[in-house]
Design an enzyme around this catalytic site. Structure first.
Site, short mmCIF file in Angstrom:
data_model
loop_
_atom_site.label_atom_id
_atom_site.label_comp_id
_atom_site.label_asym_id
_atom_site.label_seq_id
_atom_site.Cartn_x
_atom_site.Cartn_y
_atom_site.Cartn_z
N PRO A 23 0.83 -1.21 0.00
CG PRO A 23 -0.27 -1.26 2.05
CD PRO A 23 0.70 -2.01 1.20
CD GLU A 24 4.25 2.97 -2.54
OE1 GLU A 24 4.42 4.02 -1.92
OE2 GLU A 24 5.18 2.22 -2.89
#
Ligand SMILES: [Zn+2]
Length: 291
Positions: A23-24
């Site tokens: 997850p960014e």
């Protein structure tokens, strides 16, 4: 407040999503927006902590502080999600490598480590198989001074990120610009994918010495950073609306990149996309388009 739809998740066939499994910032932003639909203004009726720790122990008073608290607002700082409560306390979560929130899960999962149930009956589970994520409680008025936040640079989508900020931060630095953009004290929350794409869009070589990048080039880079993040957030938003998985998982979506994950494929200019390793991470770029 509407419930998420329950169609099967459809991933674009050509998206290199296998490379983009962490997850960014955009995934955290869309996760926060997805959770807000169920949490904002709501009272938390029940809190279950199903193991002692993730990356570090859960706060010992987590259940006590959150049970009965009303969620007054939600937010994001870098890659952290923020759940503000009327107890003058904010629950700060990080999704680590594999964390995701499951909305109204139909069956419980052994990796649902924290489960919140709202007074309206919505169930939200923080699921993290690899447990690199974290949950902390921080006094809301002390958030800026909290350890992980104290030294963070400006938000890439906020007003603090300007060409002049980057020029000052890069002055006399011989490190490659890509490395400098991944430095969280210069810009908060930028990850490998977004830096590769933003450098491509602004025509800057990833290995160029940061201190030698001109102000006009930085003036192209800043909007490119904002665009690539905003487009991903928009894609994630549509993913949540249209393609929520049967078990309502939030946290991941696929986007299609112009250079990231495309080694050997043709750039729009016709030249092959190149890859090399910088600081232990793959950099993708076009030798023709980036100078
Ligand atoms: Zn090209």
């Amino acid at each position: 407040m509407s419930s998420p739809t329950t169609q099967a998740l459809a991933l674009p066939r050509n998206a290199p999503y296998l490379l983009a499994t962490m997850p960014e910032l955009p995934e955290v932003e869309t996760t926060v927006r997805g959770l807000a639909r169920f949490l904002e203004g709501e009272r938390i009726a029940r809190v279950a902590v199903n193991r002692p720790d993730l990356r570090r122990p859960f706060p010992p008073d987590l259940v006590q502080v959150l049970t009965g608290a009303r969620v007054t607002g939600m937010g994001r700082r870098a890659k952290y999600g923020l759940i503000h409560t009327d107890r003058d306390t904010t629950m700060v979560f990080h999704l680590g490598m594999s964390g995701r929130w499951r909305i109204e899960p139909e069956v419980t999962d052994k990796h649902d480590h924290l489960v919140l149930e709202t007074a309206a009956g919505h169930v939200l589970a923080l699921n993290d198989a690899r447990r690199f994520g974290s949950v902390d409680l921080v006094a809301t008025d002390q958030l800026d001074a909290w350890g992980p936040f104290a030294k963070l640079g400006p938000e890439p989508l906020g007003e603090g990120l300007t060409p002049k900020h980057l020029r000052a931060a890069f002055a006399d630095r011989i490190a490659p610009i890509k490395q400098m953009l991944l430095d969280q004290t210069i810009v908060a929350g930028l990850g490998n994918i977004y830096v590769c794409e933003a450098l491509f869009r602004s025509g800057i070589r990833p290995d160029k010495e940061a201190g030698r990048v001109s102000l006009p080039a930085l003036s192209k880079l800043v909007p490119a950073i904002r665009e690539v993040l905003s487009e991903s957030i928009a894609a994630g938003g549509s993913t949540i609306r249209d393609y929520a998985q049967p078990n309502g998982e939030l946290g991941y979506f696929a986007a299609s990149w112009q250079v990231y994950g495309r080694e050997g494929e043709a750039c729009a200019c016709g030249a092959p996309v190149q890859r090399f390793v910088q600081g232990g991470r793959s950099t993708f770029w076009c030798r023709t388009c980036q100078k």
